[in-house]
Motif scaffolding. Sequence first.
Motif, short mmCIF file in Angstrom:
data_model
loop_
_atom_site.label_atom_id
_atom_site.label_comp_id
_atom_site.label_asym_id
_atom_site.label_seq_id
_atom_site.Cartn_x
_atom_site.Cartn_y
_atom_site.Cartn_z
N GLY A 37 0.81 -1.21 0.00
CA GLY A 37 0.00 0.00 0.00
C GLY A 37 0.84 1.26 0.00
N ASP A 38 0.16 2.38 0.17
CA ASP A 38 0.79 3.70 0.12
C ASP A 38 1.64 3.94 1.36
N THR A 39 2.81 4.53 1.14
CA THR A 39 3.75 4.76 2.24
C THR A 39 3.16 5.69 3.29
N ASP A 40 2.55 6.79 2.86
CA ASP A 40 1.99 7.73 3.83
C ASP A 40 0.84 7.11 4.61
N ARG A 41 0.05 6.29 3.91
CA ARG A 41 -1.06 5.63 4.59
C ARG A 41 -0.51 4.63 5.63
N ASN A 42 0.55 3.93 5.29
CA ASN A 42 1.15 3.00 6.25
C ASN A 42 1.72 3.74 7.47
N LEU A 43 2.25 4.94 7.24
CA LEU A 43 2.77 5.72 8.35
C LEU A 43 1.64 6.07 9.32
N GLY A 44 0.51 6.48 8.76
CA GLY A 44 -0.64 6.80 9.61
C GLY A 44 -1.16 5.57 10.34
N LEU A 45 -1.20 4.42 9.63
CA LEU A 45 -1.67 3.18 10.26
C LEU A 45 -0.76 2.79 11.43
N SER A 46 0.55 2.91 11.25
CA SER A 46 1.47 2.56 12.32
C SER A 46 1.30 3.47 13.52
N GLN A 47 0.99 4.76 13.25
CA GLN A 47 0.75 5.68 14.36
C GLN A 47 -0.51 5.29 15.12
N ARG A 48 -1.53 4.89 14.41
CA ARG A 48 -2.78 4.49 15.06
C ARG A 48 -2.56 3.22 15.88
N ARG A 49 -1.78 2.31 15.37
CA ARG A 49 -1.48 1.11 16.14
C ARG A 49 -0.78 1.45 17.46
N ALA A 50 0.20 2.33 17.39
CA ALA A 50 0.91 2.72 18.61
C ALA A 50 -0.03 3.41 19.59
N GLU A 51 -0.91 4.28 19.07
CA GLU A 51 -1.84 5.00 19.94
C GLU A 51 -2.87 4.06 20.56
N SER A 52 -3.23 3.01 19.83
CA SER A 52 -4.21 2.07 20.40
C SER A 52 -3.63 1.35 21.61
N ARG A 65 -0.63 8.78 31.04
CA ARG A 65 -0.28 8.96 29.62
C ARG A 65 1.04 9.69 29.44
N ASN A 66 1.45 10.51 30.41
CA ASN A 66 2.73 11.21 30.24
C ASN A 66 3.93 10.29 30.37
N ARG A 67 3.67 9.01 30.73
CA ARG A 67 4.75 8.02 30.77
C ARG A 67 4.82 7.23 29.47
N LEU A 68 3.89 7.46 28.57
CA LEU A 68 3.79 6.68 27.34
C LEU A 68 3.92 7.58 26.13
N THR A 69 4.73 7.17 25.17
CA THR A 69 4.91 7.93 23.93
C THR A 69 4.59 7.01 22.76
N ALA A 70 3.70 7.46 21.88
CA ALA A 70 3.33 6.68 20.68
C ALA A 70 4.04 7.27 19.47
N THR A 71 4.75 6.42 18.72
CA THR A 71 5.49 6.86 17.54
C THR A 71 5.27 5.85 16.42
N GLY A 72 4.82 6.33 15.26
CA GLY A 72 4.63 5.47 14.10
C GLY A 72 5.78 5.57 13.13
N TYR A 73 6.28 4.42 12.66
CA TYR A 73 7.40 4.39 11.73
C TYR A 73 6.99 3.85 10.36
N GLY A 74 5.71 3.51 10.20
CA GLY A 74 5.27 3.02 8.91
C GLY A 74 6.01 1.76 8.50
N GLU A 75 6.43 1.74 7.22
CA GLU A 75 7.14 0.57 6.68
C GLU A 75 8.65 0.74 6.69
N SER A 76 9.16 1.79 7.38
CA SER A 76 10.58 2.17 7.26
C SER A 76 11.53 1.26 8.04
N GLN A 77 11.02 0.45 8.99
CA GLN A 77 11.92 -0.37 9.81
C GLN A 77 11.46 -1.83 9.83
#
Length: 486
Positions: A296-311, A324-336
């Motif tokens: 799929g689209d790279t930008d879309r995958n980046l958003g999906l990875s961010q949503r997964r982390a936030e979930s 929540r201030n102890r938790l950080t959500a970061t999406g890397y998409g398909e880059s790693q």
Amino acid sequence: MRLNHTKFTISFATLKPYLLMLLFILCILNAGIVRADENRGWYIGGALGKTKYDLDNRNIAEEIATDQFTVNSIESDTNDKGYKLFAGYQFNSHVSLEGGYFDLGKTDFTALVTPTGSLYGQSEFKGINLDLIGRVPFTEKLSGFGLIGVTYAKRNDSFAPSEAIFVANPNRDDKNFNPKIGLGLEYAFTPSWAARLEVERYRLNDAIDKKGYANFLSLGLVYKFGRKAAPVVAPAPAPAPVVRQQEYCTTLDIEFEIDNAAIQRAEKEKLAVVANFLNKYPATTAVIEGHTDDVGDTDRNLGLSQRRAESVVDYLAANYNIARNRLTATGYGESQPIADNATEDGKRHNRRIKAVISCANDIAGLQPLTARVTMALKMEYARNNADVAEEYYGELNRVGKFLNDNPDVTATVEGHTDNTSPATAVKVSQLRAQKVVDYLVEKAGVDRSRLTAEGFGLSRRYAYNSTETGRQQNRRVSIIINYPNP
């Protein structure tokens, strides 16, 4: 008295032992003369020992006797007692320079001559010396050493002829410079006091200026100025027994269905372990990383990875009260990616969450909940078929036994399909789940109230539907064990 004064010559054979000793000293000098250390300082000492002379007394008697007499026999006493006093400066553990006074005692002889007569001769040697000493420490207390030096020795001679023997000058003395060498051992009783055992070889001029030797074996005592014993430190009291502090760190890896950010039931058990760690150590933090495969689209995958982390962050905050201030959500998409996206297994491993949790120190030790058994049994089906194949009876019976042995747990049976029509997909997936529930109730004796059937249609793809293998993997049932909250 007739004396022969020979020309002073020194052969290589004569000098060889002195040259070897000098080479030894130079090697030690090269190793440490410029590196002064705590062993430097002045010292004094003295030694007593035995002297063994090596002089040609027959030649002396023949030179001293007149021409008309012949030496028939000679008796010699070549042993005596001697002593020496010395002082020196030690530059470091390896090198010192030493000067002193020595008295090697006496040597004598009695010669019988023809016509009838005798000649008694005696010589004594004493003088001063200057030595260069090289040391080799063997242990903290024991060291070996070698020395090479020069002596300025005074020789006193006296001769007593009898009957027909005549000596024009029965008393004489002489002074000469000569080399000396030596080897020894030194043992330090304390930093200030040491014992020394050594053997030295002195080059001497005898009564007729021939070269001879005196070997001196001695035992001495050395006092070193300014040396202090290491302070005696009282042993510290034994500490109270404690458990060794340990550092605990943890990570989390969970996988997601295709194009999906929802946390699956089987993965929630892993999150329970992480939540227990975070609650145990409230000072720790966590970075929740989301990742996707490369479909799929790279930008879309980046958003999906961010949503997964936030979930995951939302789940930990809502269910385990993690701030929540102890938790950080970061999406890397398909880059790693961690696996090859060319295979279905590789894509599945890349659709993941990784939680990197900071380390904590603990004396008592961490005993977190372990991830409990999920028994996520996957059953595959023919297209649009919901019947339970006989090949799965054995697995289902084991699930039933587990549920009967653990009456406090429940199970959710999830049905899934491939890319059939949406309406048919939901119906078929629900029917697949229900038939598994019926089997567990009717064949395995599990109470129906502990079982739930859910159909997810084609919303949770395990693999891509672009291949027959992928479609087959998506036509499945999973059984998830649910545990009560601890």
